[in-house]
Design a protein around this motif. Structure first.
Motif, mmCIF file in Angstrom:
data_model
loop_
_atom_site.group_PDB
_atom_site.id
_atom_site.type_symbol
_atom_site.label_atom_id
_atom_site.label_comp_id
_atom_site.label_asym_id
_atom_site.label_seq_id
_atom_site.Cartn_x
_atom_site.Cartn_y
_atom_site.Cartn_z
ATOM 1 N N ALA A 210 -19.038 4.506 -2.257
ATOM 2 C CA ALA A 210 -17.822 5.315 -2.209
ATOM 3 C C ALA A 210 -16.709 4.482 -2.846
ATOM 4 N N TYR A 211 -16.122 4.991 -3.922
ATOM 5 C CA TYR A 211 -15.168 4.206 -4.711
ATOM 6 C C TYR A 211 -13.792 4.871 -4.655
ATOM 7 N N ASP A 212 -12.779 4.122 -4.295
ATOM 8 C CA ASP A 212 -11.412 4.662 -4.301
ATOM 9 C C ASP A 212 -10.655 4.028 -5.455
ATOM 10 N N MET A 213 -10.132 4.847 -6.364
ATOM 11 C CA MET A 213 -9.437 4.276 -7.527
ATOM 12 C C MET A 213 -8.123 3.590 -7.164
ATOM 13 N N VAL A 214 -7.597 3.937 -6.012
ATOM 14 C CA VAL A 214 -6.390 3.267 -5.518
ATOM 15 C C VAL A 214 -6.818 1.905 -4.975
ATOM 16 N N TYR A 215 -5.927 0.895 -5.046
ATOM 17 C CA TYR A 215 -6.369 -0.360 -4.442
ATOM 18 C C TYR A 215 -5.718 -0.602 -3.088
ATOM 19 N N ALA A 216 -6.483 -1.334 -2.263
ATOM 20 C CA ALA A 216 -6.085 -1.535 -0.873
ATOM 21 C C ALA A 216 -5.031 -2.628 -0.779
ATOM 22 N N LYS A 217 -4.040 -2.396 0.054
ATOM 23 C CA LYS A 217 -2.999 -3.411 0.283
ATOM 24 C C LYS A 217 -3.533 -4.474 1.249
ATOM 25 N N ASP A 218 -3.041 -5.695 1.095
ATOM 26 C CA ASP A 218 -3.350 -6.784 2.038
ATOM 27 C C ASP A 218 -4.843 -6.968 2.287
ATOM 28 N N ASN A 219 -5.625 -6.782 1.218
ATOM 29 C CA ASN A 219 -7.050 -7.079 1.326
ATOM 30 C C ASN A 219 -7.786 -6.212 2.348
ATOM 31 N N GLY A 220 -7.179 -5.081 2.720
ATOM 32 C CA GLY A 220 -7.823 -4.206 3.709
ATOM 33 C C GLY A 220 -8.631 -3.122 3.030
ATOM 34 N N ALA A 221 -8.691 -1.961 3.669
ATOM 35 C CA ALA A 221 -9.419 -0.830 3.093
ATOM 36 C C ALA A 221 -8.480 0.359 3.009
ATOM 37 N N THR A 222 -8.666 1.212 2.008
ATOM 38 C CA THR A 222 -7.893 2.455 1.949
ATOM 39 C C THR A 222 -8.455 3.404 3.021
ATOM 40 N N HIS A 227 -13.030 5.550 5.991
ATOM 41 C CA HIS A 227 -13.727 6.773 6.410
ATOM 42 C C HIS A 227 -15.192 6.716 5.954
ATOM 43 N N ALA A 228 -15.414 6.325 4.687
ATOM 44 C CA ALA A 228 -16.780 6.265 4.138
ATOM 45 C C ALA A 228 -17.599 5.210 4.884
ATOM 46 N N GLN A 229 -16.961 4.114 5.200
ATOM 47 C CA GLN A 229 -17.681 3.036 5.913
ATOM 48 C C GLN A 229 -18.117 3.509 7.298
ATOM 49 N N LYS A 230 -17.183 4.203 7.976
ATOM 50 C CA LYS A 230 -17.478 4.705 9.323
ATOM 51 C C LYS A 230 -18.676 5.671 9.300
ATOM 52 N N LEU A 231 -18.751 6.450 8.203
ATOM 53 C CA LEU A 231 -19.835 7.447 8.110
ATOM 54 C C LEU A 231 -21.170 6.818 7.673
ATOM 55 N N GLY A 232 -21.105 5.594 7.129
ATOM 56 C CA GLY A 232 -22.362 4.918 6.769
ATOM 57 C C GLY A 232 -22.665 4.827 5.285
ATOM 58 N N ALA A 233 -21.650 5.001 4.421
ATOM 59 C CA ALA A 233 -21.879 4.843 2.971
ATOM 60 C C ALA A 233 -22.448 3.453 2.690
ATOM 61 N N GLY A 234 -23.273 3.349 1.635
ATOM 62 C CA GLY A 234 -23.915 2.074 1.329
ATOM 63 C C GLY A 234 -22.917 0.958 1.055
ATOM 64 N N GLN A 235 -21.864 1.287 0.296
ATOM 65 C CA GLN A 235 -20.871 0.281 -0.111
ATOM 66 C C GLN A 235 -19.540 1.005 -0.358
ATOM 67 N N GLN A 236 -18.431 0.317 -0.143
ATOM 68 C CA GLN A 236 -17.117 0.902 -0.461
ATOM 69 C C GLN A 236 -16.361 -0.090 -1.334
ATOM 70 N N LEU A 237 -15.681 0.439 -2.329
ATOM 71 C CA LEU A 237 -14.861 -0.436 -3.189
ATOM 72 C C LEU A 237 -13.516 0.220 -3.439
ATOM 73 N N ASP A 238 -12.474 -0.606 -3.607
ATOM 74 C CA ASP A 238 -11.185 -0.062 -4.025
ATOM 75 C C ASP A 238 -11.008 -0.309 -5.521
ATOM 76 N N GLY A 239 -9.866 0.106 -6.070
ATOM 77 C CA GLY A 239 -9.673 0.093 -7.518
ATOM 78 C C GLY A 239 -9.067 -1.180 -8.095
ATOM 79 N N LEU A 240 -9.031 -2.275 -7.317
ATOM 80 C CA LEU A 240 -8.429 -3.502 -7.862
ATOM 81 C C LEU A 240 -9.245 -4.038 -9.051
ATOM 82 N N GLY A 241 -10.559 -4.007 -8.916
ATOM 83 C CA GLY A 241 -11.411 -4.462 -10.019
ATOM 84 C C GLY A 241 -11.227 -3.599 -11.253
ATOM 85 N N MET A 242 -11.065 -2.294 -11.039
ATOM 86 C CA MET A 242 -10.829 -1.371 -12.162
ATOM 87 C C MET A 242 -9.512 -1.701 -12.863
ATOM 88 N N LEU A 243 -8.490 -2.026 -12.064
ATOM 89 C CA LEU A 243 -7.179 -2.378 -12.629
ATOM 90 C C LEU A 243 -7.299 -3.592 -13.551
#
Ligand code: ATR
Length: 271
Positions: A210-222, A227-243
């Motif tokens: 589950a990929y969020d194009m927005v990036y997370a503040k303070d090294n947290g999660a969007t 939400h995706a992590q709670k449901l059991g998605a394999g991996q979650q990433l924010d958009g900092l790497g994309m930036l």
């Protein structure tokens, strides 16, 4: 010294100067990269004036000027034509303005860096604004099997699918969703206001990423990642790497040099 800038309004929050200065250092380039707040009613004149300086090489463009940057350019590649918005400009050897959109290249590079091979995958793209448009062409080029676009306003998703003109790219309603997607990408601006786009829990529970194009503040999660992590998605990433990767693609267009990105992502993650 080579001259660069990023234009936006507002622009104070931009990380682009930090990113490009790190790239320049690692590639032995001497650059001057500024943040410039262009007036809303005078973007075109500001850009023309910037490119008139002999040291100018190129610029990035961000909200709300990407569509106007696209409109100004004489030369446009396929990715930027699909996006209808440019984040990177430079002059060619004849002094003509060329427009690029490196956001999708950045997304694909970040997914690859994180171990995902997109070839043959099924992707659900949430949202149908400028951010979604910018990633369609590179996702298709990366060899995905199917790209479904789900948006609150379905007509906008349909417009993108029509422009893509590729059987692999389809706009879908909630009822037309497949039972599973390998990757779910959130391109909506919902995360910025702490909201979640409307997507069935079962799709987030079973996706590999589950990929969020927005990036997370303070090294947290969007909110989307949490939400995706709670449901059991394999991996979650924010958009900092994309930036950082979209910046690297712009740097390559301007200088012909491919900068290292991992150290820049790590630096921004920890500062
Ligand atoms: P951007 O250039 O960042 O993509 P945009 O063009 O304003 O910004 O598009 C924002 C996208 O996020 C749109 O797809 C929007 O849905 P609509 O087309 O229906 O307006 C979507 N969006 C914004 N807030 C949302 C929310 N709370 N839930 C679902 N989608 C949302």
């Amino acid at each position: 010294m080579k001259k660069f800038a990023v234009f936006g309004n507002p622009i104070a929050q931009s990380l682009s100067p930090t990113i490009h200065e790190m790239f320049a250092k690692s590639c032995a380039e001497e650059i001057n990269y500024e943040k410039i707040e262009a007036p809303l009613d005078d973007f075109e004149t500001t850009i023309t004036h910037f490119f008139a300086a002999p040291q100018t090489v190129g610029c990035n463009v961000t909200v709300p000027f990407k569509e106007r940057a696209f409109g100004m350019a004489m030369h446009k590649d396929d990715a930027v034509k699909m996006a209808k918005a440019a984040n990177t400009l430079m002059l060619n050897s004849d002094g003509e303005l060329c427009a690029y959109n490196t956001d999708g290249i950045g997304l694909v590079a970040d997914l690859t860096n994180n171990g995902l091979n997109l070839k043959g995958t099924t992707v659900l793209l949430l949202g149908a604004g400028g951010a979604a448009r910018g990633v369609i062409h590179p996702l298709v080029n990366a060899g995905i099997e199917q790209l479904h676009i789900l948006n609150r306003t379905i007509a906008k998703a349909q417009d993108i699918a029509d422009d893509a003109n590729n059987p692999k790219v389809e706009a879908v309603s909630q009822q037309q969703l497949a039972a599973h997607y390998d990757v779910v990408i959130n391109s909506t601006s919902a995360s910025l206001s702490g909201n979640l786009p409307d997507v069935p829990d079962s799709l987030l529970a079973t996706c590999k990423l589950a990929y969020d194009m927005v990036y997370a503040k303070d090294n947290g999660a969007t909110v989307f990642m949490a939400h995706a992590q709670k449901l059991g998605a394999g991996q979650q990433l924010d958009g900092l790497g994309m930036l950082v990767e979209q910046a690297a693609a712009a740097f390559y267009i301007w200088t012909g040099k491919q900068p290292a990105t991992a150290n820049v992502i790590e630096y921004l993650r920890n500062c």
